[in-house]
Motif scaffolding. Structure first.
Motif, PDB file in Angstrom:
ATOM      1  N   ASP A   1     -30.818 -63.097  31.856  1.00 17.31           N
ATOM      2  CA  ASP A   1     -31.364 -64.490  31.459  1.00 17.31           C
ATOM      3  C   ASP A   1     -32.566 -64.436  30.511  1.00 17.31           C
ATOM      4  OD1 ASP A   1     -29.633 -65.326  33.441  1.00 17.31           O
ATOM      5  OD2 ASP A   1     -31.201 -65.549  35.101  1.00 17.31           O
ATOM      6  N   ALA A   2     -33.419 -63.463  30.366  1.00 16.19           N
ATOM      7  CA  ALA A   2     -34.630 -63.276  29.695  1.00 16.19           C
ATOM      8  C   ALA A   2     -33.984 -63.133  28.234  1.00 16.19           C
ATOM      9  CB  ALA A   2     -35.633 -62.436  30.211  1.00 16.19           C
ATOM     10  N   LEU A   3     -33.100 -62.225  28.078  1.00 13.17           N
ATOM     11  CA  LEU A   3     -32.502 -61.632  26.854  1.00 13.17           C
ATOM     12  C   LEU A   3     -31.642 -62.719  26.331  1.00 13.17           C
ATOM     13  CD1 LEU A   3     -32.135 -58.156  27.800  1.00 13.17           C
ATOM     14  CD2 LEU A   3     -34.020 -59.061  26.553  1.00 13.17           C
ATOM     15  N   GLY A   4     -30.734 -63.468  27.046  1.00 11.11           N
ATOM     16  CA  GLY A   4     -30.288 -64.461  26.238  1.00 11.11           C
ATOM     17  C   GLY A   4     -28.625 -63.767  25.710  1.00 11.11           C
ATOM     18  N   ASP A   5     -27.730 -64.517  25.069  1.00 12.02           N
ATOM     19  CA  ASP A   5     -26.686 -64.219  24.666  1.00 12.02           C
ATOM     20  C   ASP A   5     -26.744 -62.858  23.682  1.00 12.02           C
ATOM     21  OD1 ASP A   5     -25.499 -66.205  26.056  1.00 12.02           O
ATOM     22  OD2 ASP A   5     -25.669 -67.680  24.233  1.00 12.02           O
ATOM     23  N   GLU A   6     -27.803 -62.410  23.069  1.00 10.12           N
ATOM     24  CA  GLU A   6     -27.610 -61.429  22.247  1.00 10.12           C
ATOM     25  C   GLU A   6     -27.504 -60.317  22.744  1.00 10.12           C
ATOM     26  OE1 GLU A   6     -29.994 -59.941  17.989  1.00 10.12           O
ATOM     27  OE2 GLU A   6     -29.965 -62.062  18.564  1.00 10.12           O
ATOM     28  N   ALA A   7     -28.002 -59.977  24.165  1.00  6.01           N
ATOM     29  CA  ALA A   7     -28.059 -58.922  25.087  1.00  6.01           C
ATOM     30  C   ALA A   7     -26.371 -58.685  25.127  1.00  6.01           C
ATOM     31  CB  ALA A   7     -28.688 -59.024  26.392  1.00  6.01           C
ATOM     32  N   LEU A   8     -25.634 -59.624  25.255  1.00  8.25           N
ATOM     33  CA  LEU A   8     -24.220 -59.291  25.521  1.00  8.25           C
ATOM     34  C   LEU A   8     -23.725 -58.296  24.129  1.00  8.25           C
ATOM     35  CD1 LEU A   8     -23.392 -62.864  26.780  1.00  8.25           C
ATOM     36  CD2 LEU A   8     -23.808 -60.719  28.147  1.00  8.25           C
ATOM     37  N   ASP A   9     -24.149 -58.502  22.894  1.00  9.90           N
ATOM     38  CA  ASP A   9     -23.813 -57.986  21.682  1.00  9.90           C
ATOM     39  C   ASP A   9     -24.012 -56.493  21.800  1.00  9.90           C
ATOM     40  OD1 ASP A   9     -22.788 -60.225  20.865  1.00  9.90           O
ATOM     41  OD2 ASP A   9     -24.511 -60.539  19.628  1.00  9.90           O
ATOM     42  N   ILE A  10     -24.871 -55.876  22.935  1.00 10.48           N
ATOM     43  CA  ILE A  10     -24.948 -54.563  22.883  1.00 10.48           C
ATOM     44  C   ILE A  10     -23.907 -53.802  23.815  1.00 10.48           C
ATOM     45  CG2 ILE A  10     -26.624 -52.776  24.168  1.00 10.48           C
ATOM     46  CD1 ILE A  10     -28.766 -54.925  23.889  1.00 10.48           C
ATOM     47  N   GLU A  11     -23.248 -52.905  23.080  1.00 13.43           N
ATOM     48  CA  GLU A  11     -22.014 -52.446  23.495  1.00 13.43           C
ATOM     49  C   GLU A  11     -22.408 -51.177  24.090  1.00 13.43           C
ATOM     50  OE1 GLU A  11     -18.776 -53.360  20.880  1.00 13.43           O
ATOM     51  OE2 GLU A  11     -19.094 -55.260  21.096  1.00 13.43           O
ATOM     52  N   ASN A  12     -23.092 -50.182  23.225  1.00 14.78           N
ATOM     53  CA  ASN A  12     -23.240 -48.829  23.493  1.00 14.78           C
ATOM     54  C   ASN A  12     -24.812 -48.472  23.910  1.00 14.78           C
ATOM     55  OD1 ASN A  12     -20.756 -47.918  22.838  1.00 14.78           O
ATOM     56  ND2 ASN A  12     -21.064 -48.670  20.710  1.00 14.78           N
ATOM     57  N   PHE A  13     -24.782 -47.416  24.879  1.00 13.52           N
ATOM     58  CA  PHE A  13     -26.112 -46.946  25.337  1.00 13.52           C
ATOM     59  C   PHE A  13     -26.350 -45.494  25.007  1.00 13.52           C
ATOM     60  CE2 PHE A  13     -24.626 -50.437  28.026  1.00 13.52           C
ATOM     61  CZ  PHE A  13     -25.528 -51.278  27.933  1.00 13.52           C
ATOM     62  N   PRO A  14     -27.600 -45.260  24.775  1.00 15.49           N
ATOM     63  CA  PRO A  14     -28.795 -45.851  24.919  1.00 15.49           C
ATOM     64  C   PRO A  14     -28.956 -46.708  23.395  1.00 15.49           C
ATOM     65  CG  PRO A  14     -29.352 -43.757  24.684  1.00 15.49           C
ATOM     66  CD  PRO A  14     -27.937 -43.782  24.881  1.00 15.49           C
ATOM     67  N   THR A  15     -29.647 -47.918  23.595  1.00 23.11           N
ATOM     68  CA  THR A  15     -29.896 -48.830  22.438  1.00 23.11           C
ATOM     69  C   THR A  15     -31.333 -48.803  22.304  1.00 23.11           C
ATOM     70  OG1 THR A  15     -27.681 -49.702  22.283  1.00 23.11           O
ATOM     71  CG2 THR A  15     -29.549 -50.994  21.235  1.00 23.11           C
ATOM     72  N   LEU A  16     -31.793 -48.811  21.281  1.00 19.87           N
ATOM     73  CA  LEU A  16     -33.220 -48.718  21.063  1.00 19.87           C
ATOM     74  C   LEU A  16     -33.475 -49.907  20.379  1.00 19.87           C
ATOM     75  CD1 LEU A  16     -34.678 -45.307  20.375  1.00 19.87           C
ATOM     76  CD2 LEU A  16     -34.497 -46.594  22.538  1.00 19.87           C
ATOM     77  N   LEU A  17     -34.577 -50.795  20.365  1.00 18.35           N
ATOM     78  CA  LEU A  17     -35.152 -51.776  19.731  1.00 18.35           C
ATOM     79  C   LEU A  17     -36.621 -51.366  19.419  1.00 18.35           C
ATOM     80  CD1 LEU A  17     -35.014 -54.528  18.333  1.00 18.35           C
ATOM     81  CD2 LEU A  17     -35.553 -55.567  20.553  1.00 18.35           C
ATOM     82  N   VAL A  18     -36.967 -51.310  18.103  1.00 15.21           N
ATOM     83  CA  VAL A  18     -38.339 -51.090  17.727  1.00 15.21           C
ATOM     84  C   VAL A  18     -38.717 -52.149  16.880  1.00 15.21           C
ATOM     85  CG1 VAL A  18     -39.624 -49.313  16.329  1.00 15.21           C
ATOM     86  CG2 VAL A  18     -37.698 -48.585  17.315  1.00 15.21           C
ATOM     87  N   LEU A  19     -39.899 -52.478  17.673  1.00 13.57           N
ATOM     88  CA  LEU A  19     -40.791 -53.737  17.304  1.00 13.57           C
ATOM     89  C   LEU A  19     -42.226 -53.286  16.519  1.00 13.57           C
ATOM     90  CD1 LEU A  19     -39.755 -55.876  20.408  1.00 13.57           C
ATOM     91  CD2 LEU A  19     -38.760 -55.750  18.073  1.00 13.57           C
ATOM     92  N   LYS A  20     -42.462 -54.162  15.725  1.00 11.64           N
ATOM     93  CA  LYS A  20     -44.169 -53.925  15.185  1.00 11.64           C
ATOM     94  C   LYS A  20     -44.744 -55.233  15.057  1.00 11.64           C
ATOM     95  CE  LYS A  20     -46.269 -50.904  12.017  1.00 11.64           C
ATOM     96  NZ  LYS A  20     -46.142 -49.911  10.861  1.00 11.64           N
ATOM     97  N   GLY A  21     -46.025 -55.303  15.337  1.00  9.21           N
ATOM     98  CA  GLY A  21     -46.805 -56.470  15.218  1.00  9.21           C
ATOM     99  C   GLY A  21     -47.098 -57.173  16.532  1.00  9.21           C
ATOM    100  N   GLN A  22     -48.212 -58.005  16.337  1.00 12.46           N
ATOM    101  CA  GLN A  22     -48.600 -58.919  17.444  1.00 12.46           C
ATOM    102  C   GLN A  22     -47.443 -59.996  17.692  1.00 12.46           C
ATOM    103  OE1 GLN A  22     -50.739 -58.612  19.709  1.00 12.46           O
ATOM    104  NE2 GLN A  22     -51.963 -57.087  18.725  1.00 12.46           N
ATOM    105  N   ALA A  23     -46.845 -60.468  16.555  1.00 15.73           N
ATOM    106  CA  ALA A  23     -45.501 -61.414  16.623  1.00 15.73           C
ATOM    107  C   ALA A  23     -44.785 -60.555  16.341  1.00 15.73           C
ATOM    108  CB  ALA A  23     -45.789 -62.607  15.502  1.00 15.73           C
ATOM    109  N   PRO A  24     -43.837 -60.114  17.082  1.00  9.69           N
ATOM    110  CA  PRO A  24     -43.313 -58.888  17.026  1.00  9.69           C
ATOM    111  C   PRO A  24     -41.815 -58.938  15.852  1.00  9.69           C
ATOM    112  CG  PRO A  24     -42.740 -59.524  19.120  1.00  9.69           C
ATOM    113  CD  PRO A  24     -43.595 -60.284  18.420  1.00  9.69           C
ATOM    114  N   ARG A  25     -41.972 -58.107  14.768  1.00  9.34           N
ATOM    115  CA  ARG A  25     -40.818 -58.108  14.130  1.00  9.34           C
ATOM    116  C   ARG A  25     -39.981 -56.733  14.486  1.00  9.34           C
ATOM    117  NH1 ARG A  25     -45.081 -56.393  11.041  1.00  9.34           N
ATOM    118  NH2 ARG A  25     -44.741 -54.772   9.772  1.00  9.34           N
ATOM    119  N   PRO A  26     -38.768 -56.851  14.254  1.00  5.02           N
ATOM    120  CA  PRO A  26     -37.791 -55.736  14.560  1.00  5.02           C
ATOM    121  C   PRO A  26     -37.782 -54.871  13.359  1.00  5.02           C
ATOM    122  CG  PRO A  26     -36.510 -57.765  14.310  1.00  5.02           C
ATOM    123  CD  PRO A  26     -37.845 -58.394  14.014  1.00  5.02           C
ATOM    124  N   LEU A  27     -37.939 -53.544  13.773  1.00  6.22           N
ATOM    125  CA  LEU A  27     -37.867 -52.583  12.604  1.00  6.22           C
ATOM    126  C   LEU A  27     -36.223 -51.880  12.901  1.00  6.22           C
ATOM    127  CD1 LEU A  27     -41.287 -50.770  12.805  1.00  6.22           C
ATOM    128  CD2 LEU A  27     -40.310 -52.791  11.346  1.00  6.22           C
TER     129      LEU A  27
END
Length: 133
Positions: free
Chosen positions: A53-79
Protein backbone atom coordinates in the motif's frame (compact mmCIF):
# COMPACT_ATOMS: atom_id res chain seq x y z
CA UNK A 1 39.66 30.94 9.42
CA UNK A 2 38.83 27.57 8.02
CA UNK A 3 35.89 26.91 5.73
CA UNK A 4 32.91 25.18 7.32
CA UNK A 5 32.90 21.43 6.84
CA UNK A 6 30.25 20.34 4.41
CA UNK A 7 27.97 17.66 5.72
CA UNK A 8 27.57 14.78 3.30
CA UNK A 9 24.08 14.14 2.06
CA UNK A 10 22.40 11.24 3.85
CA UNK A 11 22.54 7.92 2.05
CA UNK A 12 19.85 5.25 2.23
CA UNK A 13 20.27 1.70 0.94
CA UNK A 14 17.02 -0.25 0.88
CA UNK A 15 16.71 -3.92 0.07
CA UNK A 16 13.32 -4.50 -1.47
CA UNK A 17 12.50 -8.12 -0.81
CA UNK A 18 9.74 -10.66 -0.34
CA UNK A 19 9.31 -12.94 2.66
CA UNK A 20 8.98 -16.04 0.48
CA UNK A 21 12.23 -15.32 -1.43
CA UNK A 22 14.96 -17.80 -0.50
CA UNK A 23 17.69 -15.55 -1.96
CA UNK A 24 16.47 -12.65 0.20
CA UNK A 25 16.43 -14.85 3.30
CA UNK A 26 20.03 -15.85 2.63
CA UNK A 27 21.03 -12.22 1.92
CA UNK A 28 19.56 -10.78 5.14
CA UNK A 29 22.59 -11.52 7.34
CA UNK A 30 25.03 -10.20 4.70
CA UNK A 31 22.98 -7.01 4.34
CA UNK A 32 22.97 -6.54 8.12
CA UNK A 33 26.75 -7.06 8.34
CA UNK A 34 27.43 -4.40 5.71
CA UNK A 35 24.97 -2.11 7.51
CA UNK A 36 26.92 -2.55 10.72
CA UNK A 37 30.13 -1.55 8.93
CA UNK A 38 28.53 1.72 7.74
CA UNK A 39 26.78 3.36 10.71
CA UNK A 40 26.59 6.65 8.76
CA UNK A 41 24.33 5.06 6.12
CA UNK A 42 20.70 4.13 6.65
CA UNK A 43 20.08 0.52 5.59
CA UNK A 44 16.51 -0.75 5.43
CA UNK A 45 15.00 -4.14 4.75
CA UNK A 46 11.55 -3.67 3.20
CA UNK A 47 9.18 -6.48 2.30
CA UNK A 48 7.33 -5.18 -0.75
CA UNK A 49 4.33 -7.38 -0.07
CA UNK A 50 3.93 -6.25 3.54
CA UNK A 51 4.18 -2.61 2.41
CA UNK A 52 2.47 -2.74 -0.97
CA UNK A 53 0.00 0.00 0.00
CA UNK A 54 2.79 2.44 0.89
CA UNK A 55 4.89 1.57 -2.16
CA UNK A 56 2.10 1.75 -4.72
CA UNK A 57 2.00 0.31 -8.21
CA UNK A 58 5.71 0.74 -8.91
CA UNK A 59 6.52 -2.00 -6.39
CA UNK A 60 4.69 -4.41 -8.67
CA UNK A 61 7.40 -3.82 -11.29
CA UNK A 62 10.00 -5.49 -9.08
CA UNK A 63 10.33 -8.97 -10.50
CA UNK A 64 13.70 -10.21 -9.20
CA UNK A 65 15.26 -10.26 -5.77
CA UNK A 66 17.18 -8.94 -4.04
CA UNK A 67 16.50 -5.52 -5.52
CA UNK A 68 18.35 -2.54 -4.07
CA UNK A 69 17.26 1.08 -4.14
CA UNK A 70 20.00 3.56 -3.24
CA UNK A 71 18.83 7.06 -2.34
CA UNK A 72 20.76 10.21 -1.49
CA UNK A 73 19.74 13.47 0.13
CA UNK A 74 17.10 14.83 2.49
CA UNK A 75 14.63 14.98 -0.40
CA UNK A 76 15.73 11.58 -1.62
CA UNK A 77 16.86 11.21 -5.18
CA UNK A 78 17.43 7.72 -6.54
CA UNK A 79 20.94 6.74 -7.53
CA UNK A 80 20.34 3.07 -8.26
CA UNK A 81 17.42 0.67 -8.59
CA UNK A 82 18.06 -2.87 -9.66
CA UNK A 83 18.69 -6.49 -8.89
CA UNK A 84 22.13 -7.27 -7.52
CA UNK A 85 24.17 -10.35 -6.82
CA UNK A 86 23.64 -11.11 -3.13
CA UNK A 87 27.29 -10.74 -2.10
CA UNK A 88 28.78 -8.51 0.58
CA UNK A 89 31.47 -7.25 -1.82
CA UNK A 90 28.89 -6.08 -4.34
CA UNK A 91 26.95 -4.17 -1.69
CA UNK A 92 30.13 -2.76 -0.16
CA UNK A 93 31.35 -1.43 -3.54
CA UNK A 94 27.93 0.09 -4.23
CA UNK A 95 27.91 1.91 -0.87
CA UNK A 96 31.44 3.20 -1.42
CA UNK A 97 30.58 4.41 -4.93
CA UNK A 98 27.47 6.21 -3.64
CA UNK A 99 29.48 7.86 -0.86
CA UNK A 100 32.16 8.93 -3.34
CA UNK A 101 29.56 10.38 -5.71
CA UNK A 102 30.38 7.99 -8.53
CA UNK A 103 27.06 6.15 -8.36
CA UNK A 104 25.08 9.27 -9.25
CA UNK A 105 22.87 8.49 -12.20
CA UNK A 106 20.45 10.92 -13.77
CA UNK A 107 18.87 7.97 -15.58
CA UNK A 108 17.34 6.42 -12.44
CA UNK A 109 13.88 7.80 -11.91
CA UNK A 110 11.45 6.06 -9.62
CA UNK A 111 8.30 6.95 -7.77
CA UNK A 112 9.53 4.60 -5.03
CA UNK A 113 12.07 7.16 -3.73
CA UNK A 114 9.72 8.96 -1.31
CA UNK A 115 7.81 5.93 -0.01
CA UNK A 116 10.97 3.87 0.42
CA UNK A 117 12.71 6.70 2.29
CA UNK A 118 9.73 6.94 4.65
CA UNK A 119 9.66 3.18 5.19
CA UNK A 120 13.44 3.10 5.66
CA UNK A 121 13.14 5.37 8.67
CA UNK A 122 10.93 2.78 10.34
CA UNK A 123 12.77 -0.32 9.10
CA UNK A 124 16.40 0.64 9.58
CA UNK A 125 18.77 -2.31 9.98
CA UNK A 126 20.81 -1.85 13.15
CA UNK A 127 23.45 -4.54 12.80
CA UNK A 128 24.37 -8.14 12.11
CA UNK A 129 22.41 -9.41 15.10
CA UNK A 130 19.19 -7.85 13.83
CA UNK A 131 16.75 -10.62 12.90
CA UNK A 132 15.45 -10.55 9.37
CA UNK A 133 11.99 -8.93 9.32
Amino acid sequence: MSAPTAHPEPLTVACLCAGWCVACQAYAATFAQVAQAHPDVRFAWIDIEDHSDALGDEALDIENFPTLLVLKGQAPRPLFLGTVMPHAGTLERMVQAAQAGSLDSATVRTALAGPVAALAAAHQVQGADTPAP
